[in-house]
Design a protein around this motif. Structure first.
Motif, PDB file in Angstrom:
ATOM      1  N   ALA A 144       5.247  10.505   7.884  1.00  0.00           N
ATOM      2  CA  ALA A 144       4.344  10.543   9.037  1.00  0.00           C
ATOM      3  C   ALA A 144       3.265   9.466   8.932  1.00  0.00           C
ATOM      4  CB  ALA A 144       3.707  11.928   9.146  1.00  0.00           C
ATOM      5  N   ILE A 145       2.641   9.373   7.752  1.00  0.00           N
ATOM      6  CA  ILE A 145       1.590   8.368   7.582  1.00  0.00           C
ATOM      7  C   ILE A 145       2.180   6.960   7.639  1.00  0.00           C
ATOM      8  CG2 ILE A 145      -0.123   7.475   5.959  1.00  0.00           C
ATOM      9  CD1 ILE A 145      -0.613  10.331   5.055  1.00  0.00           C
ATOM     10  N   GLY A 146       3.398   6.804   7.062  1.00  0.00           N
ATOM     11  CA  GLY A 146       4.041   5.502   7.134  1.00  0.00           C
ATOM     12  C   GLY A 146       4.346   5.090   8.555  1.00  0.00           C
ATOM     13  N   VAL A 147       4.827   6.062   9.362  1.00  0.00           N
ATOM     14  CA  VAL A 147       5.117   5.749  10.770  1.00  0.00           C
ATOM     15  C   VAL A 147       3.834   5.384  11.510  1.00  0.00           C
ATOM     16  CG1 VAL A 147       5.893   6.768  12.944  1.00  0.00           C
ATOM     17  CG2 VAL A 147       7.230   7.106  10.869  1.00  0.00           C
ATOM     18  N   VAL A 148       2.772   6.163  11.245  1.00  0.00           N
ATOM     19  CA  VAL A 148       1.494   5.855  11.894  1.00  0.00           C
ATOM     20  C   VAL A 148       1.006   4.462  11.480  1.00  0.00           C
ATOM     21  CG1 VAL A 148      -0.928   6.523  12.032  1.00  0.00           C
ATOM     22  CG2 VAL A 148       0.841   8.262  12.168  1.00  0.00           C
ATOM     23  N   ALA A 149       1.136   4.163  10.175  1.00  0.00           N
ATOM     24  CA  ALA A 149       0.702   2.845   9.704  1.00  0.00           C
ATOM     25  C   ALA A 149       1.538   1.737  10.339  1.00  0.00           C
ATOM     26  CB  ALA A 149       0.796   2.782   8.176  1.00  0.00           C
ATOM     27  N   LEU A 150       2.852   1.963  10.437  1.00  0.00           N
ATOM     28  CA  LEU A 150       3.708   0.956  11.068  1.00  0.00           C
ATOM     29  C   LEU A 150       3.367   0.788  12.541  1.00  0.00           C
ATOM     30  CD1 LEU A 150       7.162   1.755   9.426  1.00  0.00           C
ATOM     31  CD2 LEU A 150       5.680  -0.198   8.985  1.00  0.00           C
ATOM     32  N   LEU A 151       3.104   1.919  13.215  1.00  0.00           N
ATOM     33  CA  LEU A 151       2.709   1.816  14.617  1.00  0.00           C
ATOM     34  C   LEU A 151       1.392   1.062  14.771  1.00  0.00           C
ATOM     35  CD1 LEU A 151       3.644   5.357  16.003  1.00  0.00           C
ATOM     36  CD2 LEU A 151       4.773   3.185  16.487  1.00  0.00           C
ATOM     37  N   LEU A 209       0.829  -1.212   0.000  1.00  0.00           N
ATOM     38  CA  LEU A 209       0.000   0.000   0.000  1.00  0.00           C
ATOM     39  C   LEU A 209       0.857   1.253   0.000  1.00  0.00           C
ATOM     40  CD1 LEU A 209      -2.836  -1.051   2.482  1.00  0.00           C
ATOM     41  CD2 LEU A 209      -2.961  -0.901  -0.005  1.00  0.00           C
ATOM     42  N   LEU A 210       1.851   1.291   0.892  1.00  0.00           N
ATOM     43  CA  LEU A 210       2.696   2.491   0.963  1.00  0.00           C
ATOM     44  C   LEU A 210       3.511   2.656  -0.311  1.00  0.00           C
ATOM     45  CD1 LEU A 210       3.955   2.332   4.656  1.00  0.00           C
ATOM     46  CD2 LEU A 210       2.230   3.854   3.700  1.00  0.00           C
ATOM     47  N   GLY A 211       3.973   1.551  -0.886  1.00  0.00           N
ATOM     48  CA  GLY A 211       4.726   1.661  -2.135  1.00  0.00           C
ATOM     49  C   GLY A 211       3.882   2.199  -3.270  1.00  0.00           C
ATOM     50  N   ALA A 212       2.661   1.677  -3.403  1.00  0.00           N
ATOM     51  CA  ALA A 212       1.768   2.166  -4.461  1.00  0.00           C
ATOM     52  C   ALA A 212       1.441   3.643  -4.257  1.00  0.00           C
ATOM     53  CB  ALA A 212       0.497   1.332  -4.491  1.00  0.00           C
ATOM     54  N   TRP A 213       1.193   4.016  -2.999  1.00  0.00           N
ATOM     55  CA  TRP A 213       0.893   5.435  -2.726  1.00  0.00           C
ATOM     56  C   TRP A 213       2.101   6.313  -3.027  1.00  0.00           C
ATOM     57  CZ3 TRP A 213       1.634   8.257   2.363  1.00  0.00           C
ATOM     58  CH2 TRP A 213       1.150   9.553   2.271  1.00  0.00           C
TER      59      TRP A 213
END
Length: 649
Positions: A402-409, A22-26
């Motif tokens: 920021a969104i990646g960190v939130v998603a990882l958390l 998801l993060l890669g596509a975004w």
């Protein structure tokens, strides 16, 4: 036991793969949008400069078209220092409208070339220096000399027919109405044709641009007007001579009145002699009875359209307008030089923040043949656009991180919840097995001794001992049930105590006496070291549960020790009382201490003594509910020591 961690790891791997996809596509789609926005941001100054350049080119073409329009209507004889107005009835000349220099701010100067290569300008009269523009004489001489150096060879009058340069003639405009009295002079017959139509970069003519339209002008003059314009200096000298002789004539008349008649005839006899130095053409410059009748046939002068030329002037390219004039005395080349400094100043005043440059050659918007306008964005605007483009990427990266960190958390929390759920499920399974074992052992003892008493089996002399054993097993069973109920209350948050001030040493001795028989039968020895007169605020039931759990744990975990002494000590320290239960067993391993007081946690491995793992967690919660605490304190000499602190008041 090993399946649960594997399931948590599998869930973690699945979430990691999903998040990466998801993060890669975004990131890929978002970065493409960032690149597009950055390109638009960087191109904005150039697009603005191109638009402003088109507007400036349109405005400048309009300015130059107005200059050409004014010069098209200018008579050819204005390019000399003195001229005769054909509409005047008298013999007279006057300074040219150009004698004081150009009035148009875009014109540097006017010039005229004849077939002999002689250069003249309206601002300088070599024969009559007093008529030159004295205020700017040095500049005007430099301009004329530069015209002679740079333009005379290229722009000298040529032979051949005078034709329009770019387009076929169009319908001529109506001539201006002639004045009331012209003395035989006729107005120029003139029309206009397209000389040059500037084009935009896309090749289309701007809809609102006024093209300069010209065609050759045919000017007809009466011979007298033509002669006066051809010999304007001589005419000026002759019309000034009577004014100079008048004071000389008045003085002799006053001294010798008898000679008045001869003096009156003198001017008439002197007229032919004054005409000699003027070198007048066959058509005399003035009407006189002595010259005989003058020809009356009109004289035609043909003026070609003005053409833009790019010439070297003062060491650099210059925009020059030039036209050919066909007269009976020969062909002339007339024109003017556009002031490049004035054009630069005009561009600077109209370009705004853009950087405009007018230069010869190709590229940009065409202003005149061979001249193009280049407009570049302001460097500050380019820098600001680069900063804005970098800011777009920076904001996207910051937002993505920021969104990646939130998603990882979030994924980490999900994995932790799965792991916790698996651990709780495992602990509850272990708790069920341990509870079954803990309950089965006292129940088996109760059933055994109950059956013996019911069936009259065993030694009759040991009936009291059998009853005591049944009581101990019942107490053990009650402690297990009490711990389970207490943990349930702890999870619901309904665990409560009723603290009262009382004699702590008496309560501890009572608990020690109650536990002594069971410890003796287990092979352990209880050593009591309680100071007398200890008073504290505590709950008796909670204290009994805490001390019972601590003594039970000390007995179970010290079964393999050589010294099976268990010590119960109490001392007053400041505002609190410390109650210590210690043994000489192996103690608690360092890696198990952080979770020692957590539910279902135990200080030994699976092959250790059976237990539920609830006693220490419940005991610490009860101690804190009474305003104290329960902690583990390693004994330097070996073994384990648990310290219960209770407030004295």
């Amino acid at each position: 036991m090993t399946g649960s961690p594997r399931r948590a790891l599998a869930a973690a791997g699945l979430l990691a793969a999903l998040l990466a996809a998801l993060l890669g596509a975004w990131f890929v789609s978002g970065w493409a949008d960032v690149r597009s926005r950055q390109h638009a941001e960087r191109e904005a100054p150039r697009i603005d400069a191109d638009n402003r350049g088109a507007e400036l080119a349109h405005e400048l073409r309009g300015e130059l078209a107005q200059v050409i329009a004014r010069e098209v209507d200018r008579p050819y004889f204005h390019y000399q220092n003195l001229f005769h107005d054909p509409r005047a009835s008298a013999v007279s000349v006057a300074p040219s409208p150009l004698a004081q220099g150009p009035r148009d701010p875009l014109v540097l100067g006017y010039f005229q070339l004849d077939t002999a290569g002689r250069v003249t300008t309206p601002t300088i009269n070599d024969e009559l220096p007093e008529l030159s523009d004295a205020a700017h004489l040095a500049d005007n001489r430099r301009f004329r000399d530069e015209v002679a150096r740079s333009l005379a060879g290229e722009l000298a009058p040529h032979s051949g027919p005078l034709v329009a340069s770019l387009a076929p003639p169009v319908a001529p405009r109506p001539p201006d109405p002639p004045p009331a009295a012209t003395d035989g002079a006729q107005e120029p017959q003139q029309g206009r044709m397209t000389q040059h139509v500037p084009r935009r970069d896309d090749g289309r003519q701007a809809p609102d641009e006024q093209a300069v339209v010209q065609q050759p002008q045919v000017v007809t003059l009466d011979p007298s007007s033509y002669a006066q314009n051809s010999k304007s200096n001589s005419v000026y000298i002759e019309q000034r001579a009577p004014q100079q002789r008048a004071p000389q004539q008045r003085a002799p008349q006053q001294r010798a009145p008898q000679q008045r008649a001869p003096q009156q005839r003198a001017p008439r006899s002197a007229e032919p002699q004054r005409s000699k130095p003027s070198a007048t053409p066959p058509a005399p410059p003035r009407a006189s009875a002595d010259t005989g009748p003058a020809p009356t046939a009109p004289i035609a002068i043909t003026v070609s359209p003005l053409e833009w030329r790019t010439q070297r002037f003062a060491g650099q390219p210059a925009l020059v307008a030039v036209r050919q004039v066909e007269t009976p005395d020969g062909r002339l080349a007339q024109g003017f030089v556009v002031d490049r400094a004035a054009l630069t100043s005009w561009l600077a005043g109209h370009a705004g923040d853009a950087v405009a440059e007018l230069r010869p050659g190709d590229g940009g918007s065409e202003i005149a043949p061979g001249w193009h306008l280049d407009v570049a964005p302001n460097p500050r605007a380019v820098i600001a656009a680069a900063v804005a483009a970098a800011s777009i990427a920076r904001h996207f990266v910051a937002r993505f991180v920021a969104i990646g960190v939130v998603a990882l958390l979030a994924a980490f929390l999900v994995v932790m919840l799965v792991a916790r759920a698996e651990r709780l499920a495992r602990e509850r399974s272990q708790f069920a097995a341990a509870a079954a074992h803990e309950l089965r052992t006292p129940l088996a003892g109760l059933q055994l001794y109950g059956d013996m008493l019911a069936d009259g089996l065993g030694d009759p002399g040991k009936l009291r001992d059998y009853a005591r054993r049944m009581s101990e097993e019942a107490s053990r069973l009650g402690r297990v049930v009490s711990n389970v109920l207490g943990f349930s209350q702890l999870e619901r948050g309904s665990l409560s105590v009723d603290t009262r001030t009382g004699s702590l040493d008496d309560a501890l001795r009572e608990l020690a006496d109650r536990a002594q028989p069971a410890l003796d039968r287990a092979g352990a020895t209880l050593a009591l070291d309680v100071a007398a007169g200890l008073s504290a605020r505590f709950d008796r039931d909670a204290l009994a549960r805490i001390i019972g759990n601590l003594l039970d744990n000390a007995e179970k975990y010290s079964r393999g020790a050589d010294d099976r002494t268990i010590t119960l000590a109490a001392r007053a320290i400041g505002d609190t009382v410390e109650v210590t239960v210690s043994d000489h067993g192996p103690g608690v391993a360092a890696r198990a201490r952080p979770r020692l007081f957590q539910p279902f946690a135990r200080g030994v491995t699976g092959d250790g003594p059976a237990g539920l793992g609830l006693g220490l967690a419940l005991s610490q919660s009860l101690a804190r509910a009474m305003g104290g605490d329960l902690v583990y304190r390693p004994d330097p000499d070996g073994g384990a020591a648990f310290v219960l602190t209770i407030p004295r008041t």
